[in-house]
Design a protein around this motif. Structure first.
Motif, PDB file in Angstrom:
ATOM      1  N   THR A 745       0.829  -1.204   0.000  1.00 34.49           N
ATOM      2  CA  THR A 745       0.000   0.000   0.000  1.00 34.49           C
ATOM      3  C   THR A 745       0.866   1.257   0.000  1.00 34.49           C
ATOM      4  OG1 THR A 745      -1.738  -1.168   1.199  1.00 34.49           O
ATOM      5  CG2 THR A 745      -1.790   1.227   1.249  1.00 34.49           C
ATOM      6  N   ALA A 746       1.931   1.279   0.794  1.00 29.08           N
ATOM      7  CA  ALA A 746       2.816   2.450   0.856  1.00 29.08           C
ATOM      8  C   ALA A 746       3.486   2.699  -0.492  1.00 29.08           C
ATOM      9  CB  ALA A 746       3.869   2.245   1.946  1.00 29.08           C
ATOM     10  N   LEU A 747       3.927   1.648  -1.156  1.00 31.95           N
ATOM     11  CA  LEU A 747       4.568   1.817  -2.468  1.00 31.95           C
ATOM     12  C   LEU A 747       3.571   2.315  -3.500  1.00 31.95           C
ATOM     13  CD1 LEU A 747       6.755  -1.430  -2.538  1.00 31.95           C
ATOM     14  CD2 LEU A 747       7.560   0.914  -2.228  1.00 31.95           C
ATOM     15  N   ALA A 748       2.335   1.739  -3.442  1.00 30.72           N
ATOM     16  CA  ALA A 748       1.341   2.143  -4.443  1.00 30.72           C
ATOM     17  C   ALA A 748       0.893   3.574  -4.221  1.00 30.72           C
ATOM     18  CB  ALA A 748       0.149   1.195  -4.373  1.00 30.72           C
ATOM     19  N   ASP A 749       0.683   3.981  -2.959  1.00 32.92           N
ATOM     20  CA  ASP A 749       0.202   5.334  -2.696  1.00 32.92           C
ATOM     21  C   ASP A 749       1.266   6.380  -3.022  1.00 32.92           C
ATOM     22  OD1 ASP A 749      -2.132   4.216  -1.831  1.00 32.92           O
ATOM     23  OD2 ASP A 749      -1.702   4.434   0.322  1.00 32.92           O
ATOM     24  N   SER A 750       2.546   6.047  -2.808  1.00 36.46           N
ATOM     25  CA  SER A 750       3.613   7.038  -3.034  1.00 36.46           C
ATOM     26  C   SER A 750       4.153   7.012  -4.450  1.00 36.46           C
ATOM     27  CB  SER A 750       4.764   6.777  -2.063  1.00 36.46           C
ATOM     28  OG  SER A 750       5.353   5.501  -2.302  1.00 36.46           O
ATOM     29  N   GLY A 751       4.023   5.895  -5.142  1.00 40.62           N
ATOM     30  CA  GLY A 751       4.594   5.771  -6.478  1.00 40.62           C
ATOM     31  C   GLY A 751       6.075   5.452  -6.459  1.00 40.62           C
ATOM     32  N   LEU A 752       6.614   5.079  -5.304  1.00 39.90           N
ATOM     33  CA  LEU A 752       8.036   4.754  -5.199  1.00 39.90           C
ATOM     34  C   LEU A 752       8.278   3.373  -5.773  1.00 39.90           C
ATOM     35  CD1 LEU A 752      10.815   5.669  -4.007  1.00 39.90           C
ATOM     36  CD2 LEU A 752      10.188   4.395  -1.941  1.00 39.90           C
ATOM     37  N   ALA A 753       9.371   3.239  -6.503  1.00 38.74           N
ATOM     38  CA  ALA A 753       9.730   1.941  -7.067  1.00 38.74           C
ATOM     39  C   ALA A 753      10.091   0.991  -5.939  1.00 38.74           C
ATOM     40  CB  ALA A 753      10.904   2.091  -8.032  1.00 38.74           C
ATOM     41  N   PRO A 754       9.625  -0.262  -5.992  1.00 37.88           N
ATOM     42  CA  PRO A 754       9.928  -1.212  -4.916  1.00 37.88           C
ATOM     43  C   PRO A 754      11.418  -1.387  -4.677  1.00 37.88           C
ATOM     44  CG  PRO A 754       8.175  -2.076  -6.301  1.00 37.88           C
ATOM     45  CD  PRO A 754       8.709  -0.843  -7.003  1.00 37.88           C
ATOM     46  N   SER A 755      12.247  -1.319  -5.745  1.00 44.65           N
ATOM     47  CA  SER A 755      13.686  -1.523  -5.576  1.00 44.65           C
ATOM     48  C   SER A 755      14.334  -0.392  -4.797  1.00 44.65           C
ATOM     49  CB  SER A 755      14.357  -1.656  -6.945  1.00 44.65           C
ATOM     50  OG  SER A 755      14.132  -0.476  -7.719  1.00 44.65           O
ATOM     51  N   SER A 756      13.646   0.753  -4.664  1.00 50.51           N
ATOM     52  CA  SER A 756      14.196   1.878  -3.920  1.00 50.51           C
ATOM     53  C   SER A 756      13.910   1.784  -2.421  1.00 50.51           C
ATOM     54  CB  SER A 756      13.630   3.196  -4.456  1.00 50.51           C
ATOM     55  OG  SER A 756      13.991   3.389  -5.809  1.00 50.51           O
ATOM     56  N   LEU A 757      13.099   0.810  -2.001  1.00 49.34           N
ATOM     57  CA  LEU A 757      12.753   0.665  -0.591  1.00 49.34           C
ATOM     58  C   LEU A 757      13.591  -0.464   0.021  1.00 49.34           C
ATOM     59  CD1 LEU A 757      10.971   1.341   1.868  1.00 49.34           C
ATOM     60  CD2 LEU A 757       9.288  -0.308   1.010  1.00 49.34           C
ATOM     61  N   VAL A 758      14.254  -0.155   1.135  1.00 49.86           N
ATOM     62  CA  VAL A 758      15.050  -1.131   1.873  1.00 49.86           C
ATOM     63  C   VAL A 758      14.402  -1.326   3.246  1.00 49.86           C
ATOM     64  CG1 VAL A 758      17.300  -1.686   2.843  1.00 49.86           C
ATOM     65  CG2 VAL A 758      17.151  -0.423   0.673  1.00 49.86           C
ATOM     66  N   LEU A 759      14.088  -2.567   3.541  1.00 46.42           N
ATOM     67  CA  LEU A 759      13.504  -2.881   4.847  1.00 46.42           C
ATOM     68  C   LEU A 759      14.596  -3.483   5.725  1.00 46.42           C
ATOM     69  CD1 LEU A 759      10.058  -4.432   3.815  1.00 46.42           C
ATOM     70  CD2 LEU A 759      10.572  -2.082   4.495  1.00 46.42           C
ATOM     71  N   GLU A 760      14.875  -2.802   6.853  1.00 44.59           N
ATOM     72  CA  GLU A 760      15.923  -3.249   7.758  1.00 44.59           C
ATOM     73  C   GLU A 760      15.298  -3.955   8.974  1.00 44.59           C
ATOM     74  OE1 GLU A 760      18.523  -0.164   8.937  1.00 44.59           O
ATOM     75  OE2 GLU A 760      19.062   0.457   6.893  1.00 44.59           O
ATOM     76  N   MET A 761      15.910  -5.060   9.374  1.00 40.33           N
ATOM     77  CA  MET A 761      15.467  -5.793  10.571  1.00 40.33           C
ATOM     78  C   MET A 761      16.686  -6.414  11.222  1.00 40.33           C
ATOM     79  SD  MET A 761      13.488  -8.651   8.335  1.00 40.33           S
ATOM     80  CE  MET A 761      12.954  -7.324   7.250  1.00 40.33           C
ATOM     81  N   THR A 762      16.631  -6.486  12.547  1.00 39.84           N
ATOM     82  CA  THR A 762      17.761  -7.050  13.282  1.00 39.84           C
ATOM     83  C   THR A 762      17.730  -8.574  13.192  1.00 39.84           C
ATOM     84  OG1 THR A 762      16.552  -7.198  15.364  1.00 39.84           O
ATOM     85  CG2 THR A 762      17.654  -5.106  14.879  1.00 39.84           C
ATOM     86  N   GLU A 763      18.943  -9.181  13.369  1.00 35.89           N
ATOM     87  CA  GLU A 763      18.986 -10.636  13.318  1.00 35.89           C
ATOM     88  C   GLU A 763      18.205 -11.241  14.496  1.00 35.89           C
ATOM     89  OE1 GLU A 763      22.585 -12.620  14.207  1.00 35.89           O
ATOM     90  OE2 GLU A 763      23.455 -10.918  15.224  1.00 35.89           O
ATOM     91  N   THR A 764      18.051 -10.476  15.615  1.00 36.28           N
ATOM     92  CA  THR A 764      17.254 -10.983  16.743  1.00 36.28           C
ATOM     93  C   THR A 764      15.810 -11.170  16.330  1.00 36.28           C
ATOM     94  OG1 THR A 764      18.717  -9.825  18.278  1.00 36.28           O
ATOM     95  CG2 THR A 764      16.594 -10.539  19.125  1.00 36.28           C
ATOM     96  N   VAL A 765      15.289 -10.251  15.516  1.00 32.33           N
ATOM     97  CA  VAL A 765      13.920 -10.371  15.023  1.00 32.33           C
ATOM     98  C   VAL A 765      13.775 -11.613  14.164  1.00 32.33           C
ATOM     99  CG1 VAL A 765      12.233  -9.319  13.477  1.00 32.33           C
ATOM    100  CG2 VAL A 765      13.463  -7.909  15.127  1.00 32.33           C
ATOM    101  N   LEU A 766      14.809 -11.901  13.368  1.00 36.92           N
ATOM    102  CA  LEU A 766      14.721 -13.027  12.449  1.00 36.92           C
ATOM    103  C   LEU A 766      14.758 -14.372  13.162  1.00 36.92           C
ATOM    104  CD1 LEU A 766      17.054 -11.710   9.598  1.00 36.92           C
ATOM    105  CD2 LEU A 766      14.564 -11.647   9.704  1.00 36.92           C
ATOM    106  N   ILE A 767      15.532 -14.474  14.237  1.00 37.33           N
ATOM    107  CA  ILE A 767      15.689 -15.788  14.881  1.00 37.33           C
ATOM    108  C   ILE A 767      14.633 -16.063  15.949  1.00 37.33           C
ATOM    109  CG2 ILE A 767      18.171 -15.752  14.470  1.00 37.33           C
ATOM    110  CD1 ILE A 767      18.564 -15.063  17.392  1.00 37.33           C
ATOM    111  N   GLN A 768      13.761 -15.087  16.264  1.00 40.34           N
ATOM    112  CA  GLN A 768      12.688 -15.370  17.225  1.00 40.34           C
ATOM    113  C   GLN A 768      11.735 -16.432  16.702  1.00 40.34           C
ATOM    114  OE1 GLN A 768      10.914 -11.582  18.073  1.00 40.34           O
ATOM    115  NE2 GLN A 768      12.354 -11.098  19.725  1.00 40.34           N
ATOM    116  N   ASP A 769      11.415 -16.345  15.420  1.00 36.18           N
ATOM    117  CA  ASP A 769      10.555 -17.351  14.778  1.00 36.18           C
ATOM    118  C   ASP A 769      11.079 -17.519  13.352  1.00 36.18           C
ATOM    119  OD1 ASP A 769       8.631 -19.058  13.895  1.00 36.18           O
ATOM    120  OD2 ASP A 769       6.926 -17.781  14.385  1.00 36.18           O
TER     121      ASP A 769
END
Length: 897
Positions: A745-769
């Motif tokens: 929804t954020a990409l569609a409403d803003s018109g930003l190309a998906p490749s320009s968006l970087v989603l950052e997450m910590t490795e702790t978030v990844l290993i919880q589940d």
């Protein structure tokens, strides 16, 4: 003979035995009639005289035999036998005098047994009547009726001949007295016989035969009295006396009347008739006088008297009918009351002032397990023992002091077998009521209701899963402990526990497995505390322990905490797998100002501090923790309205190419402009947002705002090229099913190309589940966005998880970059992370670059991209646009070629 009669009844053939006895009596009566016939043939001959005596004596013998064989009360039969015997004795004496003197006197010693025989027979009739009278005063009514009839008969006899005999002065006084006694005794006997006959339900068995015999005697006596010359009918008079003696003797052989208890005495029409007879006497006397020619014709008077008697009799009959209806109504009401009482679960006692039971109360005896025990005259304590005797005595005393007032109470008692039960009672003092004259106590079994109430109370104050006290009961016990602390030098302490990792057990094995784990934890907590301490489940995976009356509260609380943590180290088997959990424990000590609520709050605060500093340990509460807790609570409350009040802002820190300083993108950093606390960094409120669930709407807003800003810069500044925007994603967002939809929804409403968006997450978030995280990353990659692992190297198993997840960018944590202080000696950890990133083909960004030496070393090791204060601090949107514009101009001023 008696034994024969009893054995016959026991053998189940009472009717045959009865007819056998009756047949014997009537056979003897037939023989007596034959002997009487011999007397009638020659009454004056020796054979006639002997036959007369034989009948009289044998009648006496038969009467005694019949009286001896009687069943039940034998007094009536013996009195009849005595009367017949006395009559026979008089006959023998008279006959002896006649043989000796040829002309016996008119009054002799023979008159004594003859007169006594009347007395014996009268006593037998009185006994017969008394046995069937149960109404209060009924026998006195019988005596009155007998007296009335006797007077009537005497009046008639007086007019016929007795008056003339008694007033005949030519006869000796003794003779006149004796002659007067016979009609007097006749009158009494007639009255008694009529009284028996008037009672219709007595006309059977002994009563009928006895009445027949007595009437034979009375008719013979009356004929002897009335007829002037008795010699004319002497033979018939003898026959009447002999027949009367035989019938009287035979009556002792008859079946006795019904048992007295089976009859209810009441006034019948015969009794009314007897009561009316005195009204006829004046008319009869006048009639007799008129027949003798002494008075005027009394027919009119007699007719009027008879009419009045008939009318009075009819009126009496109506009254008897009304009485019968009233009796039947009363009996119906009694049957109704008896049926209701017999089928009621309540028991009614009537007690005197000393507590003695005055009524028959089988329901009360049955209620307390003694259905056959009599209650009248017993004490309540004979059936049940109150647990609190003082309370029961006080309730009875209150009832005695307040007549007419109703008191209700419930008592726990033990019956004769020691079985505990609850009795509900309702007492009212009616000692002054003449119809009751006692304290009325209604009693019902309240055991089931009390047990249900106790169960409801237990459920209200205990945890249904573990059986431990719940929060309400725990708060009450803490309050009581604090009250005791104020009276003693001892102190209480509260331990607040929260299980670490319990949510993972629930998610992995299900809620039933989680419930079994909670029960096992409860069992271990109970084994780890002291006797008298209270273990409580507050809800979820939170427990609390109250330590009371301690002179070393801190030391003992820490020792209990150590035992608890040690007991939880032993793994628990859940669905064939061993699971180990720990707990974070907060300890709060009571002081003079403590309340139950404040002590539990302080322990809760200490528990959260223990969880924050590493879990699996205990922390003692300090006052400074309350300030932090209050601030946290305020942040949580204010954060709810932060978004709607437009208090959230994004700051942008550039990602630069270190060699040229070119800006390749920005990282969006969230800031909260609190109206009172100022600008708050994410680490102050993001954890609160994650715990409260507010991270979802906040994260959605950050995605939309960051994409909108990046798209606007790219539209306004075409020279910026493929400018990227990095957004941090929390663990709650990764676990949520809505993250992918929010990104799209954020990409569609803003018109930003998906490749320009970087989603950052910590490795702790990844290993919880890991499984959920891997699936979510695949969905995001299909959208076309790039993924970055933030703070790489600070987790538990970075290398193994880095191979599992498909990411594009590896960000080296600032803590590693800060170790670079010398351009010659690069830290091995930094070199290893950079080599790992290049080996995996990942884009590497170094965070927290603040010094030129760090820039030079990183460039020398092949790390081209960086963030940090050396290049720019986080900027507002306008400052970031200015920096971006200036960089672009500088790049444009550099000559090409």
């Amino acid at each position: 003979m008696k034994g024969t009669a009893l054995s016959g009844r026991g053998a189940g053939k009472p009717i045959g035995r009865y007819f056998s006895r009756a047949w014997q009596a009537w056979c003897w009566l037939g023989l007596g009639l034959i002997a009487t016939g011999l007397h009638l043939v020659e009454p004056t001959s020796l054979m006639g005289q002997l036959s007369y005596l034989a009948v009289a004596v044998s009648a006496s013998a038969v009467a005694w035999i019949g009286a001896g064989r009687a069943v039940g009360d034998r007094t009536v039969g013996r009195l009849i036998a005595l009367g017949v015997t006395l009559s026979a004795a008089g006959d023998l004496v008279f006959q002896a005098l006649e043989w000796l003197t040829d002309s016996p006197p008119d009054v002799s010693v023979a008159d004594v047994p003859w007169l006594c025989s009347y007395l014996a027979l009268s006593a037998a009739l009185l006994r017969m009547l008394s046995l069937t009278r149960h109404r209060h005063g009924a026998f006195r009514d019988v005596l009155v009726d007998v007296a009335v009839i006797s007077v009537l008969v005497l009046l008639v006899e007086w007019e016929l001949s007795v008056g003339a005999l008694v007033t005949d002065s030519s006869q000796p006084v003794l003779s006149r007295v004796v002659w007067a006694l016979y009609p007097a005794f006749d009158a009494v006997l007639i009255a008694l016989v009529l009284r028996v006959v008037a009672t219709r339900h007595h006309l059977r068995g002994m009563s009928v035969v006895f009445a027949a015999g007595a009437m034979c005697w009375l008719l013979a006596d009356f004929a002897y009295l009335v007829i002037a010359s008795a010699d004319v009918v002497s033979t018939w008079l003898d026959t009447g006396w002999l027949l009367g003696a035989m019938l009287l003797a035979a009556s002792t052989w008859q079946r006795p009347d019904a048992a007295p208890a089976a009859r209810e005495s009441r006034m019948g029409l015969g009794s009314v008739a007897l009561a009316m007879l005195p009204l006829l006497v004046p008319g009869v006397i006048e009639l007799l006088a008129w027949l003798r020619g002494n008075d005027a014709n009394p027919i009119a008077l007699l007719g009027a008297i008879i009419l009045l008697v008939v009318l009075a009799f009819l009126r009496g009959a109506r009254l008897l009918a009304s009485e019968a209806r009233a009796r039947e109504l009363l009996r119906s009401q009694e049957r109704y009351s008896s049926a209701v009482a017999a089928n009621s679960s309540d028991a009614v006692l009537v007690l005197d002032a000393d507590g003695v039971i005055r009524n028959d109360a089988p329901q009360f005896a049955a209620l307390l397990g003694s259905p056959e025990a009599p209650t009248r005259g017993a004490q309540v304590l004979d059936f049940a023992t109150p647990v609190d005797l003082v309370e029961s005595d006080a309730a009875f005393a209150r009832a005695l002091l307040s007549p007419g007032h109703v008191f209700e109470a419930e008592f726990e008692v033990a019956d004769r077998d020691g079985r505990p039960m609850w009795l509900g009672t309702r007492l009212v003092n009616l000692l002054e009521d003449p119809d009751v004259a006692g304290v009325v106590v209604n009693i019902h079994d309240a055991t089931h209701r009390k047990l249900a109430e106790q169960e409801l109370v237990h459920q209200a104050f205990h945890d249904s899963l573990t059986g431990l006290p719940n929060r309400a009961l725990f708060g009450d016990r803490v309050g009581q402990a604090l009250e005791r602390d104020r009276r003693t030098p001892l102190h209480a302490a509260v331990l607040y526990l929260d299980l670490d990792g319990f949510k993972g057990v629930n998610d992995s094995f299900g809620h039933e497995a989680g419930d079994r784990l909670l029960c096992e934890v409860a069992r271990r907590l109970l084994s780890a505390v002291r006797a008298g301490d209270t273990v409580t489940r507050l809800g979820g995976d939170e427990f609390a322990i109250l330590l009371e009356q301690s002179n070393r509260p801190i030391a003992e609380a820490q020792e209990v905490s150590r035992r608890i943590l040690q007991s939880l180290l032993m793994p628990v088997e859940i669905e064939s797998q061993l699971v180990t959990i720990s707990a974070s424990v907060g300890i709060a000590l009571a002081d003079s100002d403590s309340t139950a609520a404040s002590l539990m709050r302080d322990a809760d605060i200490a528990m959260y501090r223990a969880k924050a500093v590493g879990k699996g340990q205990s922390v003692v509460y300090e006052p400074s923790m309350r300030t932090a807790a209050v601030e946290r609570l305020r942040i949580e409350n204010d954060l709810v309205h932060a978004l709607e009040r437009d208090q959230l802002r994004l700051a942008y820190q550039p990602v630069v190419l270190m060699e040229t300083g070119e800006i390749l993108g920005f990282e969006a950093l969230l800031r909260w402009h609190h109206p009172e606390l100022g600008v708050l960094p994410p680490d102050k409120f993001i954890p609160v947002a994650e715990e409260s669930g507010l991270i979802a709407p906040i994260g959605q807003w950050v995605l939309g705002e960051a994409c909108r800003q990046a798209a606007q810069w790219r539209r306004d500044l075409p020279a910026s090229g493929n400018l990227s925007m990095a957004v941090n994603v929390s663990g709650r967002q990764v676990a949520s099913d809505t993250l992918v939809q929010h990104v799209a929804t954020a990409l569609a409403d803003s018109g930003l190309a998906p490749s320009s968006l970087v989603l950052e997450m910590t490795e702790t978030v990844l290993i919880q589940d890991p499984e959920t995280a891997a699936a979510r990353l695949q969905e995001l990659r299909r959208l076309g966005v790039r993924l970055a692992v933030d703070d790489f190297g600070t987790g538990y198993s970075s290398l193994s998880y880095l191979r599992q997840f498909s990411v594009d960018i590896l960000k080296v944590d600032r803590s590693f970059v800060a170790t670079i202080t010398d351009a010659v000696a690069i830290p091995p950890i930094v070199r290893g992370l950079l080599d790992l990133g290049r080996t995996l083909g990942l884009e590497i960004i170094a965070e927290g670059v603040e010094y030129d030496v760090q820039r030079e070393v990183l460039l020398a090791q092949g790390c081209d991209l960086a963030q940090g204060f050396l290049f720019a601090r986080p900027l507002s949107p306008s400052d970031a646009r200015t920096l971006l514009t200036g960089t672009l101009r500088s790049a444009a001023a550099v000559p090409t070629g």
